[in-house]
Design an enzyme around this catalytic site. Structure first.
Site, mmCIF file in Angstrom:
data_model
loop_
_atom_site.group_PDB
_atom_site.id
_atom_site.type_symbol
_atom_site.label_atom_id
_atom_site.label_comp_id
_atom_site.label_asym_id
_atom_site.label_seq_id
_atom_site.Cartn_x
_atom_site.Cartn_y
_atom_site.Cartn_z
ATOM 1 N N ASP A 1 6.911 -3.897 -0.953
ATOM 2 C CA ASP A 1 5.658 -2.819 -0.689
ATOM 3 C C ASP A 1 4.641 -3.397 0.083
ATOM 4 O O ASP A 1 4.547 -4.518 -0.009
ATOM 5 C CB ASP A 1 5.156 -2.598 -2.085
ATOM 6 C CG ASP A 1 6.346 -1.846 -3.194
ATOM 7 O OD1 ASP A 1 7.209 -1.201 -2.739
ATOM 8 O OD2 ASP A 1 6.066 -2.076 -4.346
ATOM 9 N N ASP B 1 10.357 -0.591 0.656
ATOM 10 C CA ASP B 1 10.187 0.160 -0.256
ATOM 11 C C ASP B 1 8.785 1.009 -0.018
ATOM 12 O O ASP B 1 8.905 1.607 1.088
ATOM 13 C CB ASP B 1 9.926 -0.660 -1.587
ATOM 14 C CG ASP B 1 10.255 0.065 -2.818
ATOM 15 O OD1 ASP B 1 11.376 0.779 -2.990
ATOM 16 O OD2 ASP B 1 9.366 0.189 -3.762
ATOM 17 N N ASP C 1 2.663 1.203 -4.144
ATOM 18 C CA ASP C 1 3.207 1.562 -5.571
ATOM 19 C C ASP C 1 1.972 1.142 -6.651
ATOM 20 O O ASP C 1 1.595 -0.265 -6.468
ATOM 21 C CB ASP C 1 4.307 0.941 -5.384
ATOM 22 C CG ASP C 1 5.640 1.547 -4.868
ATOM 23 O OD1 ASP C 1 5.285 2.453 -4.260
ATOM 24 O OD2 ASP C 1 6.792 1.114 -5.088
ATOM 25 N N ARG D 1 7.841 11.022 -1.652
ATOM 26 C CA ARG D 1 7.360 10.066 -2.440
ATOM 27 C C ARG D 1 5.970 10.154 -1.872
ATOM 28 O O ARG D 1 5.286 9.150 -1.588
ATOM 29 C CB ARG D 1 7.739 8.669 -2.560
ATOM 30 C CG ARG D 1 9.188 8.651 -3.323
ATOM 31 C CD ARG D 1 9.420 7.276 -3.515
ATOM 32 N NE ARG D 1 10.872 7.197 -4.021
ATOM 33 C CZ ARG D 1 11.304 6.013 -4.757
ATOM 34 N NH1 ARG D 1 10.846 5.011 -4.651
ATOM 35 N NH2 ARG D 1 12.678 6.097 -5.106
#
Length: 390
Positions: free
Chosen positions: A183, A214, A218, A268
């Site tokens: 991330d 990823d 996050d 996302r």
């Protein structure tokens, strides 16, 4: 503990301990309402006069990071330790700036709670040189990590916050992170009061496997009171999420996404489970599949956003929702809920959309119109707009 001979240590005036940083902001030649309910700054004794003539010119976060005591970073502490990375790492005997920064953060864990850490990043931290898979920001409080100009860069190295509190991350370029958690920024493990502002974070969208990287940002595992503002987030399969899974313990909560530019991503944007989230005045441009994905009872206020070329319009095989700007997509055994207020949709499926909750947020703010928000975001999101002077 390493002797911190090259740091600047100073005791801050009482007003700074109440929540003001010492960042000077580049003037922007436009006039618009402020996105923060905070009083505009003036006469800051550390960096001269500031004025809030643009929504981007704020030294305090709008949204959830302004709650729970506020988010001030290293400058909010009574005693502040400041380091300019280019000056510190060679004189302290390190072989690269990344290892020097890592040790500065670890050493701060031993300091009293009334002391702050400010690191001015004016170097490129490369995964090929750095001795760890990610930049750990663990078990610390009162920390600011600030890029200088356009020099603060993390090439292949992500930042991971665990059990850390009152942290500001501003004006950094973070990209192509395929080590560690993969991330750009991870906020997790009960971290709280985190402000992620004016960064540029990206990977590669087309031409790589969707799982090679990823997320860009996050937020999960009990992290709370987070504001993500004025960031340029682009070129990635996975953009961000607020929970690592469907369970209650894996969710972050109380998160504001304000004035971000989401560009050329797949999905996302973000994926939201169980969380209370405010999506305010963001610009969604060229989102290939789905944007705001609300699941597991999430409550989301979607307000003043501009959606352009977002979604395929396909029917989700699991949930039946239309792939587009807002919905319940790709599974989880329960839907989330959304309150749609004053959004604009351009070349984006939206005729099916209606609010499914009346959720609102508990803080004061000023919302721009979606069209004005788009203009402001294009001109003011990303790096190089906040003038960070060591």
């Amino acid at each position: 503990m390493r002797l911190l001979a090259t740091s600047r240590q100073r005791r801050r005036p009482a007003i700074l301990a109440a929540g003001l940083t010492t960042l000077a902001v580049v003037a922007v030649t436009m006039s618009a309402p402020s996105t923060s309910a905070a009083t505009p700054l003036s006469g800051n004794p550390e960096s001269g006069s500031l004025s809030a003539t643009s929504p981007a010119q704020t030294e305090q976060p709008v949204g959830y990071a302004s709650m729970n005591g506020g988010t001030t970073g290293g400058f909010g502490a009574e005693v502040v330790h400041e380091y300019t990375l280019s000056e510190y790492w060679p004189s302290a005997g390190y072989s690269n700036p990344g290892d020097a920064m890592y040790d500065l953060i670890k050493e701060h864990d031993d300091r009293p709670s009334n002391e702050g850490l400010v690191i001015y990043v004016d170097q490129t931290i490369r995964s090929s040189e750095f001795s760890d898979a990610k930049m750990h920001v663990n078990d610390v409080e009162n920390v600011s990590i600030l890029g200088v100009g356009t020099q603060g860069e993390f090439d292949g190295v992500g930042l991971s916050l665990r059990n850390s509190h009152n942290v500001v991350i501003r004006n950094l370029r973070i990209h192509h992170v395929d080590t560690g958690e993969r991330d750009g920024i991870t906020v997790q493990k009960l971290s709280s009061n985190v402000w992620i502002d004016h960064n540029e974070i990206y990977n590669v969208f087309q031409g790589v496997d969707k799982d090679h990287y990823d997320g860009l940002i996050d937020i999960k595992d009990g992290a709370r009171y987070v504001t993500v503002s004025w960031n340029h987030l682009h070129d990635s399969w996975k953009t961000g999420l607020t929970a690592g899974g469907d369970s209650a313990s894996s969710a972050g909560d109380y998160i504001t996404y304000a004035n971000n530019w989401f560009q050329n991503v797949n999905s996302r944007v973000p994926l939201i489970r169980r969380s209370h989230v405010h999506m305010l005045n963001n610009y969604f441009q060229d989102v290939a599949d789905t944007a705001i994905n609300a699941r597991m009872g999430a409550q989301v206020l979607v307000e003043g956003n501009y959606f352009e070329n977002v979604g395929t319009g396909a029917v989700d095989e699991v949930t039946g929702d239309i792939h587009g700007p807002v919905g319940w997509f790709y599974g989880s055994n329960a839907t989330g809920y959304w309150n749609l207020v004053d959004n604009v949709y351009v070349n984006t499926p939206n005729e099916h959309l209606k609010s499914t909750t009346d959720f609102t947020v508990p803080y004061a703010y000023d919302a721009l119109s979606p069209t004005n928000a788009r203009t402001q975001v294009i001109q003011n999101a990303g790096i190089g707009l906040v003038n960070v002077t060591p």
